[in-house]
Design a protein around this motif. Structure first.
Motif, PDB file in Angstrom:
ATOM      1  N   LYS A   6      -0.326   6.281  -7.054  1.00  0.00           N
ATOM      2  CA  LYS A   6      -1.470   5.535  -7.605  1.00  0.00           C
ATOM      3  C   LYS A   6      -2.680   5.573  -6.674  1.00  0.00           C
ATOM      4  CE  LYS A   6       1.040   2.613 -10.789  1.00  0.00           C
ATOM      5  NZ  LYS A   6       2.462   2.760 -10.475  1.00  0.00           N
ATOM      6  N   ILE A   7      -2.440   5.811  -5.389  1.00  0.00           N
ATOM      7  CA  ILE A   7      -3.560   5.998  -4.447  1.00  0.00           C
ATOM      8  C   ILE A   7      -3.250   7.208  -3.566  1.00  0.00           C
ATOM      9  CG2 ILE A   7      -4.246   3.560  -4.391  1.00  0.00           C
ATOM     10  CD1 ILE A   7      -2.816   3.298  -1.705  1.00  0.00           C
ATOM     11  N   ARG A   8      -4.319   7.935  -3.213  1.00  0.00           N
ATOM     12  CA  ARG A   8      -4.132   9.027  -2.258  1.00  0.00           C
ATOM     13  C   ARG A   8      -5.428   9.231  -1.493  1.00  0.00           C
ATOM     14  NH1 ARG A   8      -6.724  13.835  -3.509  1.00  0.00           N
ATOM     15  NH2 ARG A   8      -7.601  13.706  -5.592  1.00  0.00           N
ATOM     16  N   MET A   9      -5.263   9.517  -0.214  1.00  0.00           N
ATOM     17  CA  MET A   9      -6.429   9.724   0.638  1.00  0.00           C
ATOM     18  C   MET A   9      -6.782  11.204   0.642  1.00  0.00           C
ATOM     19  SD  MET A   9      -8.128   7.649   2.836  1.00  0.00           S
ATOM     20  CE  MET A   9      -9.757   8.327   2.608  1.00  0.00           C
ATOM     21  N   LEU A  10      -8.075  11.485   0.571  1.00  0.00           N
ATOM     22  CA  LEU A  10      -8.555  12.869   0.701  1.00  0.00           C
ATOM     23  C   LEU A  10      -8.652  13.163   2.203  1.00  0.00           C
ATOM     24  CD1 LEU A  10      -9.809  15.358  -0.686  1.00  0.00           C
ATOM     25  CD2 LEU A  10     -11.996  14.140  -0.653  1.00  0.00           C
ATOM     26  N   VAL A  11      -7.722  14.000   2.695  1.00  0.00           N
ATOM     27  CA  VAL A  11      -7.562  14.169   4.145  1.00  0.00           C
ATOM     28  C   VAL A  11      -8.002  15.558   4.592  1.00  0.00           C
ATOM     29  CG1 VAL A  11      -5.737  14.468   5.870  1.00  0.00           C
ATOM     30  CG2 VAL A  11      -5.776  12.424   4.445  1.00  0.00           C
ATOM     31  N   GLU A  12      -8.708  15.627   5.731  1.00  0.00           N
ATOM     32  CA  GLU A  12      -9.020  16.905   6.395  1.00  0.00           C
ATOM     33  C   GLU A  12      -8.368  16.861   7.774  1.00  0.00           C
ATOM     34  OE1 GLU A  12     -13.392  17.756   6.308  1.00  0.00           O
ATOM     35  OE2 GLU A  12     -13.387  16.142   4.838  1.00  0.00           O
ATOM     36  N   HIS A  13      -7.518  17.855   8.062  1.00  0.00           N
ATOM     37  CA  HIS A  13      -6.780  17.838   9.328  1.00  0.00           C
ATOM     38  C   HIS A  13      -7.539  18.540  10.457  1.00  0.00           C
ATOM     39  CE1 HIS A  13      -3.110  17.210   6.651  1.00  0.00           C
ATOM     40  NE2 HIS A  13      -3.269  16.120   7.354  1.00  0.00           N
ATOM     41  N   PHE A  14      -7.410  17.992  11.652  1.00  0.00           N
ATOM     42  CA  PHE A  14      -8.027  18.574  12.853  1.00  0.00           C
ATOM     43  C   PHE A  14      -7.006  18.565  13.991  1.00  0.00           C
ATOM     44  CE2 PHE A  14     -11.525  17.003  10.364  1.00  0.00           C
ATOM     45  CZ  PHE A  14     -12.552  17.901  10.584  1.00  0.00           C
ATOM     46  N   ALA A  15      -6.993  19.646  14.797  1.00  0.00           N
ATOM     47  CA  ALA A  15      -6.149  19.672  15.990  1.00  0.00           C
ATOM     48  C   ALA A  15      -6.676  18.650  17.003  1.00  0.00           C
ATOM     49  CB  ALA A  15      -6.169  21.065  16.598  1.00  0.00           C
ATOM     50  N   LEU A  16      -5.818  18.216  17.906  1.00  0.00           N
ATOM     51  CA  LEU A  16      -6.239  17.264  18.948  1.00  0.00           C
ATOM     52  C   LEU A  16      -7.422  17.823  19.749  1.00  0.00           C
ATOM     53  CD1 LEU A  16      -5.547  14.515  20.175  1.00  0.00           C
ATOM     54  CD2 LEU A  16      -3.809  15.636  21.579  1.00  0.00           C
ATOM     55  N   ASP A  17      -7.403  19.121  19.996  1.00  0.00           N
ATOM     56  CA  ASP A  17      -8.504  19.771  20.735  1.00  0.00           C
ATOM     57  C   ASP A  17      -9.841  19.620  20.002  1.00  0.00           C
ATOM     58  OD1 ASP A  17      -6.768  20.601  22.638  1.00  0.00           O
ATOM     59  OD2 ASP A  17      -6.630  22.686  21.958  1.00  0.00           O
ATOM     60  N   ASP A  18      -9.795  19.402  18.692  1.00  0.00           N
ATOM     61  CA  ASP A  18     -11.023  19.322  17.891  1.00  0.00           C
ATOM     62  C   ASP A  18     -11.399  17.884  17.514  1.00  0.00           C
ATOM     63  OD1 ASP A  18     -11.215  22.085  17.929  1.00  0.00           O
ATOM     64  OD2 ASP A  18      -9.963  22.304  16.140  1.00  0.00           O
ATOM     65  N   ALA A  19     -10.796  16.911  18.181  1.00  0.00           N
ATOM     66  CA  ALA A  19     -11.056  15.507  17.827  1.00  0.00           C
ATOM     67  C   ALA A  19     -12.545  15.167  17.990  1.00  0.00           C
ATOM     68  CB  ALA A  19     -10.186  14.574  18.670  1.00  0.00           C
ATOM     69  N   ALA A  20     -13.151  15.629  19.098  1.00  0.00           N
ATOM     70  CA  ALA A  20     -14.575  15.302  19.321  1.00  0.00           C
ATOM     71  C   ALA A  20     -15.423  15.878  18.181  1.00  0.00           C
ATOM     72  CB  ALA A  20     -15.037  15.857  20.666  1.00  0.00           C
ATOM     73  N   HIS A  21     -15.056  17.072  17.727  1.00  0.00           N
ATOM     74  CA  HIS A  21     -15.787  17.707  16.619  1.00  0.00           C
ATOM     75  C   HIS A  21     -15.630  16.881  15.336  1.00  0.00           C
ATOM     76  CE1 HIS A  21     -17.543  20.753  14.162  1.00  0.00           C
ATOM     77  NE2 HIS A  21     -16.427  21.023  13.513  1.00  0.00           N
TER      78      HIS A  21
ATOM     79  N   VAL B 212       0.845  -1.209   0.000  1.00  0.00           N
ATOM     80  CA  VAL B 212       0.000   0.000   0.000  1.00  0.00           C
ATOM     81  C   VAL B 212       0.879   1.257   0.000  1.00  0.00           C
ATOM     82  CG1 VAL B 212      -1.592   1.357   1.450  1.00  0.00           C
ATOM     83  CG2 VAL B 212      -2.016  -1.073   1.071  1.00  0.00           C
ATOM     84  N   ILE B 213       1.941   1.228   0.793  1.00  0.00           N
ATOM     85  CA  ILE B 213       2.837   2.396   0.845  1.00  0.00           C
ATOM     86  C   ILE B 213       3.516   2.592  -0.518  1.00  0.00           C
ATOM     87  CG2 ILE B 213       4.899   3.376   1.986  1.00  0.00           C
ATOM     88  CD1 ILE B 213       2.175   3.289   3.611  1.00  0.00           C
ATOM     89  N   SER B 214       3.880   1.489  -1.170  1.00  0.00           N
ATOM     90  CA  SER B 214       4.469   1.610  -2.518  1.00  0.00           C
ATOM     91  C   SER B 214       3.488   2.263  -3.487  1.00  0.00           C
ATOM     92  CB  SER B 214       4.853   0.237  -3.076  1.00  0.00           C
ATOM     93  OG  SER B 214       5.866  -0.309  -2.309  1.00  0.00           O
ATOM     94  N   LEU B 215       2.220   1.854  -3.429  1.00  0.00           N
ATOM     95  CA  LEU B 215       1.211   2.455  -4.315  1.00  0.00           C
ATOM     96  C   LEU B 215       1.086   3.951  -4.044  1.00  0.00           C
ATOM     97  CD1 LEU B 215      -1.809  -0.056  -4.413  1.00  0.00           C
ATOM     98  CD2 LEU B 215      -0.208   0.484  -6.251  1.00  0.00           C
ATOM     99  N   ALA B 216       1.129   4.344  -2.782  1.00  0.00           N
ATOM    100  CA  ALA B 216       1.004   5.769  -2.435  1.00  0.00           C
ATOM    101  C   ALA B 216       2.249   6.526  -2.878  1.00  0.00           C
ATOM    102  CB  ALA B 216       0.779   5.924  -0.937  1.00  0.00           C
TER     103      ALA B 216
END
Ligand code: NAD
Ligand code: ZN
Ligand code: ZN
Length: 346
Positions: free
Chosen positions: A311-326, A303-307
């Protein structure tokens, strides 16, 4: 350090102060770059008291990547600062399956015990204690904050597709039900491992289907009877060689059985916990039903080789640790487009 923990059954997680762990012999302390929020965490947080064997509290986050911070006594092969992704299902390391790298199917009772999922601390904290160096895969140029979901959303989808790839030649069809974190990965993995197959994505959300299209789905369909009719049309009435149900509720399992074909694979990955009636004529004759759990260490390397090759990529949204519950609230409400990733050290 701060950690986002599962403290009380059927309650949201909580941010708490916990000690920074000290790596013992063979262990490694990882500075967390990203910890993905998986839908399995929601199933877990919503579970009634007494339904699981482990006790609370523990730190959530079973999709982790970061940088090696400190090697425990005798641990070798990595150096502080190395970017790594963490293989999640921690087994005994000694049974037959573990020795094959299939720690997801460790044969020792009580194992695997994944950090962040089964009572052991996970990665929604500044630091994560990893029990052995064999769970670390070098990330090379990949950013741990982007790569973290590859360790579960990526690996689980990869494993579920790879076991069926021999069915997916020219003229074949693969149906992905549920185009969320796992589904978006599954679509890309299908294209990477079997460019010939026609990939159909099914979801209840128009937004997710738009993303599915950009991720390489050939056709996207709103979940329901019309989707069944259309898949039958596409497959000349035969059904699909592979149906991946990444939801696992009654309507999706029913649809999965309707659109799978004779000699096909119906693979249940979603933990919706509904049941699929099985009798002589449904699912279709010799259609194999399987419920894979996560994936193997060699598969994570693949999987890491594909990335790394784009060939593969995740659509990521970042959140601070303080916002984990959100972030979990948004996931619950279907408002995370791809994967929410908590970044405790940003
Ligand atoms: P997610 O919330 O990111 O995505 C779920 C998707 O399913 C969403 O796009 C949602 O709109 C869609 N959906 C919901 N109901 C639907 C329906 N009736 N028909 C079609 N689509 C529907 O979740 P995720 O993190 O991708 O996880 C998916 C499932 O996989 C969860 O149940 C999770 O617990 C499970 N999971 C299993 C494993 C395993 O090893 N088997 C590993 C990771 C996650
Ligand atoms: Zn998960
Ligand atoms: Zn084992």
């Amino acid at each position: 350090m701060k950690a986002f923990q599962f403290v009380e059954w059927q309650q949201p997680g909580q941010l708490r102060d916990v000690p920074v762990p000290e790596p013992g012999p063979g262990e490694v302390l990882v500075k967390v770059g990203g910890a993905g929020a998986c839908h399995s965490d929601l199933h877990l947080l919503e579970a009634p008291a007494g339904s699981r064997s482990f006790s609370l509290p523990f730190t959530l986050g079973h999709e982790n990547a970061g940088w090696v911070e400190k090697m425990g006594p005798g641990a070798t092969g990595f150096a502080p600062g190395d970017p790594v992704i963490v293989y999640g299902p921690w087994g005994c390391g000694l049974c037959m399956n573990c020795r094959k790298g299939m720690e997801n199917y460790c044969e020792t009772p009580g194992k695997p015990s994944p950090g962040g999922l089964g009572g052991t601390d996970g990665g929604m904290a500044e630091y994560l204690l990893v029990p052995a160096t064999r769970y670390l895969i070098p990330l090379g140029d990949l950013d741990p904050r982007e790569a973290a979901p590859l360790s579960d959303a990526g690996l689980t989808s990869y494993h579920a597709v790879k076991r069926s790839v021999h069915l997916l030649g020219p003229g074949s069809t693969a149906v992905v039900i549920g185009a969320g974190g796992l589904g978006q990965m599954a679509i890309q993995v299908l294209n990477a491992l079997s460019g010939a197959t026609t990939v159909v994505a099914v979801d209840t959300s128009e937004d997710k289907l738009k993303i599915a299209k950009t991720m390489g789905a050939d056709e996207v369909l709103i979940s329901g009877d019309d989707a069944v009719t259309r898949i039958k049309d596409i497959t000349k009435g035969q059904g699909a060689e592979l149906v991946l149900d990444l939801v696992g509720v009654n309507p999706t399992l029913t649809m999965a059985a309707q659109v799978a074909r004779v000699l096909g694979h119906l693979t249940i990955v979603g933990v919706g916990n509904a049941s699929l009636p099985v009798n002589f004529s449904s699912p279709p004759h010799e259609c194999a039903v399987a419920s894979p759990f996560w994936g193997t260490i060699p598969e994570l390397i693949e999987v890491i080789s594909l990335a790394q090759t784009g060939k593969i990529r995740m659509l990521v949204e970042h959140f601070a640790l303080d916002d984990a519950a959100h972030a979990y609230h948004l996931l619950h409400d279907g408002k995370i487009q791809g994967r929410a990733v908590i970044t405790p050290n940003d």
